[in-house]
Design a protein around this motif. Structure first.
Motif, PDB file in Angstrom:
ATOM      1  N   ALA A 126       0.927  -1.245  -0.128  1.00 48.57           N
ATOM      2  CA  ALA A 126       0.092  -0.166   0.031  1.00 48.57           C
ATOM      3  C   ALA A 126       0.946   1.342  -0.021  1.00 48.57           C
ATOM      4  O   ALA A 126       1.832   1.433   0.682  1.00 48.57           O
ATOM      5  CB  ALA A 126      -0.900   0.017   1.095  1.00 48.57           C
ATOM      6  N   PRO A 127       0.663   2.403  -0.807  1.00 44.68           N
ATOM      7  CA  PRO A 127       1.340   3.552  -0.914  1.00 44.68           C
ATOM      8  C   PRO A 127       0.870   4.273   0.585  1.00 44.68           C
ATOM      9  O   PRO A 127      -0.186   4.202   1.003  1.00 44.68           O
ATOM     10  CB  PRO A 127       0.822   4.268  -2.220  1.00 44.68           C
ATOM     11  N   VAL A 128       1.955   4.998   1.068  1.00 52.48           N
ATOM     12  CA  VAL A 128       1.618   5.848   2.053  1.00 52.48           C
ATOM     13  C   VAL A 128       2.295   7.124   1.882  1.00 52.48           C
ATOM     14  O   VAL A 128       3.239   7.447   0.978  1.00 52.48           O
ATOM     15  CB  VAL A 128       2.233   5.184   3.482  1.00 52.48           C
ATOM     16  N   PHE A 129       1.865   8.207   2.685  1.00 51.31           N
ATOM     17  CA  PHE A 129       2.673   9.467   2.732  1.00 51.31           C
ATOM     18  C   PHE A 129       3.820   9.359   3.639  1.00 51.31           C
ATOM     19  O   PHE A 129       3.702   8.934   4.769  1.00 51.31           O
ATOM     20  CB  PHE A 129       1.880  10.699   3.029  1.00 51.31           C
ATOM     21  N   GLY A 130       5.168   9.464   3.111  1.00 51.71           N
ATOM     22  CA  GLY A 130       6.116   9.246   3.772  1.00 51.71           C
ATOM     23  C   GLY A 130       7.071  10.393   4.110  1.00 51.71           C
ATOM     24  O   GLY A 130       7.308  11.235   2.935  1.00 51.71           O
ATOM     25  N   PRO A 131       7.667  10.685   4.971  1.00 50.76           N
ATOM     26  CA  PRO A 131       8.650  11.806   5.410  1.00 50.76           C
ATOM     27  C   PRO A 131       9.931  11.897   4.373  1.00 50.76           C
ATOM     28  O   PRO A 131      10.430  12.646   4.058  1.00 50.76           O
ATOM     29  CB  PRO A 131       8.766  11.860   6.746  1.00 50.76           C
ATOM     30  N   GLY A 132      10.380  10.820   4.097  1.00 49.48           N
ATOM     31  CA  GLY A 132      11.503  10.486   3.289  1.00 49.48           C
ATOM     32  C   GLY A 132      12.826  10.711   3.815  1.00 49.48           C
ATOM     33  O   GLY A 132      13.638  10.914   3.149  1.00 49.48           O
ATOM     34  N   ASP A 133      12.988  10.960   5.073  1.00 48.02           N
ATOM     35  CA  ASP A 133      14.151  11.193   5.636  1.00 48.02           C
ATOM     36  C   ASP A 133      14.185  10.637   7.135  1.00 48.02           C
ATOM     37  O   ASP A 133      13.442  10.748   8.073  1.00 48.02           O
ATOM     38  CB  ASP A 133      14.213  12.690   5.777  1.00 48.02           C
ATOM     39  N   GLY A 134      14.919   9.655   7.101  1.00 46.71           N
ATOM     40  CA  GLY A 134      15.138   8.622   8.416  1.00 46.71           C
ATOM     41  C   GLY A 134      15.830   8.839   9.606  1.00 46.71           C
ATOM     42  O   GLY A 134      15.924   8.230  10.566  1.00 46.71           O
ATOM     43  N   ASN A 135      16.235  10.317   9.607  1.00 44.62           N
ATOM     44  CA  ASN A 135      16.932  11.039  10.720  1.00 44.62           C
ATOM     45  C   ASN A 135      15.984  10.645  11.997  1.00 44.62           C
ATOM     46  O   ASN A 135      15.028  11.324  11.944  1.00 44.62           O
ATOM     47  CB  ASN A 135      17.364  12.237  10.254  1.00 44.62           C
ATOM     48  N   LEU A 136      16.550  10.101  12.964  1.00 43.49           N
ATOM     49  CA  LEU A 136      15.774   9.725  14.092  1.00 43.49           C
ATOM     50  C   LEU A 136      15.388  11.374  14.689  1.00 43.49           C
ATOM     51  O   LEU A 136      14.483  11.516  15.542  1.00 43.49           O
ATOM     52  CB  LEU A 136      16.421   8.991  15.297  1.00 43.49           C
ATOM     53  N   ALA A 173      13.101   1.246   6.179  1.00 46.72           N
ATOM     54  CA  ALA A 173      14.411   1.247   5.859  1.00 46.72           C
ATOM     55  C   ALA A 173      15.189   2.708   5.954  1.00 46.72           C
ATOM     56  O   ALA A 173      16.491   2.573   6.428  1.00 46.72           O
ATOM     57  CB  ALA A 173      14.487   0.682   4.363  1.00 46.72           C
ATOM     58  N   GLU A 174      14.426   3.568   5.581  1.00 48.56           N
ATOM     59  CA  GLU A 174      15.042   5.077   6.006  1.00 48.56           C
ATOM     60  C   GLU A 174      15.447   5.355   7.260  1.00 48.56           C
ATOM     61  O   GLU A 174      16.527   5.781   7.459  1.00 48.56           O
ATOM     62  CB  GLU A 174      13.870   6.028   5.393  1.00 48.56           C
ATOM     63  N   ILE A 175      14.576   4.799   8.185  1.00 47.67           N
ATOM     64  CA  ILE A 175      14.903   4.727   9.647  1.00 47.67           C
ATOM     65  C   ILE A 175      16.100   4.112  10.144  1.00 47.67           C
ATOM     66  O   ILE A 175      17.073   4.572  10.575  1.00 47.67           O
ATOM     67  CB  ILE A 175      13.745   4.636  10.484  1.00 47.67           C
ATOM     68  N   THR A 176      16.063   2.647   9.845  1.00 51.44           N
ATOM     69  CA  THR A 176      17.055   1.716  10.112  1.00 51.44           C
ATOM     70  C   THR A 176      18.337   1.935   9.549  1.00 51.44           C
ATOM     71  O   THR A 176      19.422   1.672  10.108  1.00 51.44           O
ATOM     72  CB  THR A 176      16.687   0.305   9.843  1.00 51.44           C
ATOM     73  N   GLU A 177      18.580   2.472   8.392  1.00 49.97           N
ATOM     74  CA  GLU A 177      19.664   2.772   7.725  1.00 49.97           C
ATOM     75  C   GLU A 177      20.369   4.110   7.678  1.00 49.97           C
ATOM     76  O   GLU A 177      21.338   4.196   7.258  1.00 49.97           O
ATOM     77  CB  GLU A 177      19.751   2.007   6.163  1.00 49.97           C
ATOM     78  N   HIS A 178      19.450   5.074   8.265  1.00 48.47           N
ATOM     79  CA  HIS A 178      20.238   6.283   8.371  1.00 48.47           C
ATOM     80  C   HIS A 178      21.321   6.162   9.288  1.00 48.47           C
ATOM     81  O   HIS A 178      21.184   5.823  10.309  1.00 48.47           O
ATOM     82  CB  HIS A 178      18.999   7.262   8.834  1.00 48.47           C
ATOM     83  N   VAL A 179      22.243   7.238   8.775  1.00 52.73           N
ATOM     84  CA  VAL A 179      23.611   7.170   9.662  1.00 52.73           C
ATOM     85  C   VAL A 179      23.439   7.521  11.005  1.00 52.73           C
ATOM     86  O   VAL A 179      24.012   7.278  11.894  1.00 52.73           O
ATOM     87  CB  VAL A 179      24.542   7.830   8.990  1.00 52.73           C
ATOM     88  N   GLY A 180      22.539   8.451  11.205  1.00 55.88           N
ATOM     89  CA  GLY A 180      22.155   9.156  12.570  1.00 55.88           C
ATOM     90  C   GLY A 180      21.623   7.968  13.430  1.00 55.88           C
ATOM     91  O   GLY A 180      21.363   7.978  14.744  1.00 55.88           O
ATOM     92  N   SER A 181      20.792   6.898  12.838  1.00 50.61           N
ATOM     93  CA  SER A 181      20.553   5.883  13.638  1.00 50.61           C
ATOM     94  C   SER A 181      21.370   4.709  14.365  1.00 50.61           C
ATOM     95  O   SER A 181      21.186   3.984  15.375  1.00 50.61           O
ATOM     96  CB  SER A 181      19.427   4.814  12.776  1.00 50.61           C
ATOM     97  N   VAL A 208      25.322   5.752  14.327  1.00 57.28           N
ATOM     98  CA  VAL A 208      26.890   6.250  14.437  1.00 57.28           C
ATOM     99  C   VAL A 208      27.088   6.633  15.733  1.00 57.28           C
ATOM    100  O   VAL A 208      28.470   6.054  16.269  1.00 57.28           O
ATOM    101  CB  VAL A 208      27.115   7.315  13.388  1.00 57.28           C
ATOM    102  N   GLU A 209      26.361   7.013  16.609  1.00 56.74           N
ATOM    103  CA  GLU A 209      26.753   7.415  18.045  1.00 56.74           C
ATOM    104  C   GLU A 209      26.098   6.723  19.275  1.00 56.74           C
ATOM    105  O   GLU A 209      26.792   6.128  20.008  1.00 56.74           O
ATOM    106  CB  GLU A 209      26.438   8.886  18.274  1.00 56.74           C
ATOM    107  N   HIS A 210      24.601   6.259  18.755  1.00 57.66           N
ATOM    108  CA  HIS A 210      24.134   5.350  19.723  1.00 57.66           C
ATOM    109  C   HIS A 210      23.454   4.376  18.906  1.00 57.66           C
ATOM    110  O   HIS A 210      22.730   4.774  18.146  1.00 57.66           O
ATOM    111  CB  HIS A 210      23.082   6.334  20.527  1.00 57.66           C
ATOM    112  N   PRO A 211      23.755   3.019  19.301  1.00 53.99           N
ATOM    113  CA  PRO A 211      23.119   1.943  18.484  1.00 53.99           C
ATOM    114  C   PRO A 211      21.686   1.868  18.758  1.00 53.99           C
ATOM    115  O   PRO A 211      21.116   2.307  19.621  1.00 53.99           O
ATOM    116  CB  PRO A 211      23.827   0.798  19.085  1.00 53.99           C
ATOM    117  N   PHE A 212      21.019   1.667  17.531  1.00 52.80           N
ATOM    118  CA  PHE A 212      19.700   1.644  17.389  1.00 52.80           C
ATOM    119  C   PHE A 212      19.535   0.146  17.216  1.00 52.80           C
ATOM    120  O   PHE A 212      19.766  -0.731  16.304  1.00 52.80           O
ATOM    121  CB  PHE A 212      19.358   2.332  16.105  1.00 52.80           C
ATOM    122  N   ASP A 213      18.451  -0.582  18.094  1.00 50.67           N
ATOM    123  CA  ASP A 213      17.986  -1.936  17.912  1.00 50.67           C
ATOM    124  C   ASP A 213      17.163  -2.187  16.874  1.00 50.67           C
ATOM    125  O   ASP A 213      15.803  -2.072  17.238  1.00 50.67           O
ATOM    126  CB  ASP A 213      17.496  -2.306  19.522  1.00 50.67           C
TER     127      ASP A 213
END
Length: 135
Positions: free
Chosen positions: A22-32, A60-68, A70-75
C-alpha cells in the motif's frame, strides 16, 4: 563498495508488487531527530523530502540512516518487531535497506576529510553494515 556495486548490477526491477504494498505518505528522511516522542505519540518534523512512499521503504530509511547508529546503537530488530509486514513488504524492506546502506556508504566515503561530520571509522563501520545486509 565492490560488493554493493555487484549486488546493484545484479538487481533487477524486482517482483511486481503493485497491489501488494500500500502506498503511504512518507517523510522520506529517516533521521531520528525528525521523529519526536512525547511519551504517547510520535510527531514527525521536516517534510522536505516527503511524498508518496511505502511503509517498507520508510522503515528502511529509519533503520539505515547514519544517525540511527553512528553514535548510539539503534536496536533494529526490536524496532522492526513492532510492524506486521506482509511478505511483499518484508522483501521490499530487505532490498531497500541494502540500497540505502549502499547510498550511505557512498555519501560517507565522499565526506571531506579535513572537516568530517562523523567520528573516525564511520566509513569502515558502514562498509561492514553493507556487507552484513548483502549476506
Amino acid at each position: 563498495m565492490d560488493s554493493g556495486l555487484d549486488w546493484l548490477a545484479r538487481s533487477g526491477p524486482g517482483t511486481d508488487t503493485r497491489g501488494q504494498i500500500a502506498p503511504v505518505f512518507g517523510p522520506g528522511d529517516g533521521n531520528l531527530a525528525n521523529y519526536l516522542w512525547d511519551g504517547f505519540r510520535v510527531r514527525i518534523v521536516d517534510f522536505e523530502d516527503s511524498g508518496r512512499s511505502d511503509r517498507a521503504f520508510e522503515l528502511a530509511e529509519i533503520t539505515e540512516h547514519v544517525g540511527s547508529w553512528v553514535e548510539h546503537p539503534f536496536d533494529v530488530p526490536a524496532f522492526l518487531e513492532h510492524f506486521d509486514l506482509s511478505p511483499a513488504e518484508t522483501s521490499r524492506l530487505r532490498e531497500s535497506r541494502r540500497l540505502l546502506a549502499l547510498v550511505w556508504l557512498f555519501l560517507l566515503a565522499s565526506e571531506a576529510t579535513e572537516n568530517p561530520r562523523n567520528p573516525p571509522g564511520t566509513v569502515e563501520r558502514q562498509a561492514g553494515r553493507v556487507l552484513e545486509l548483502l549476506a
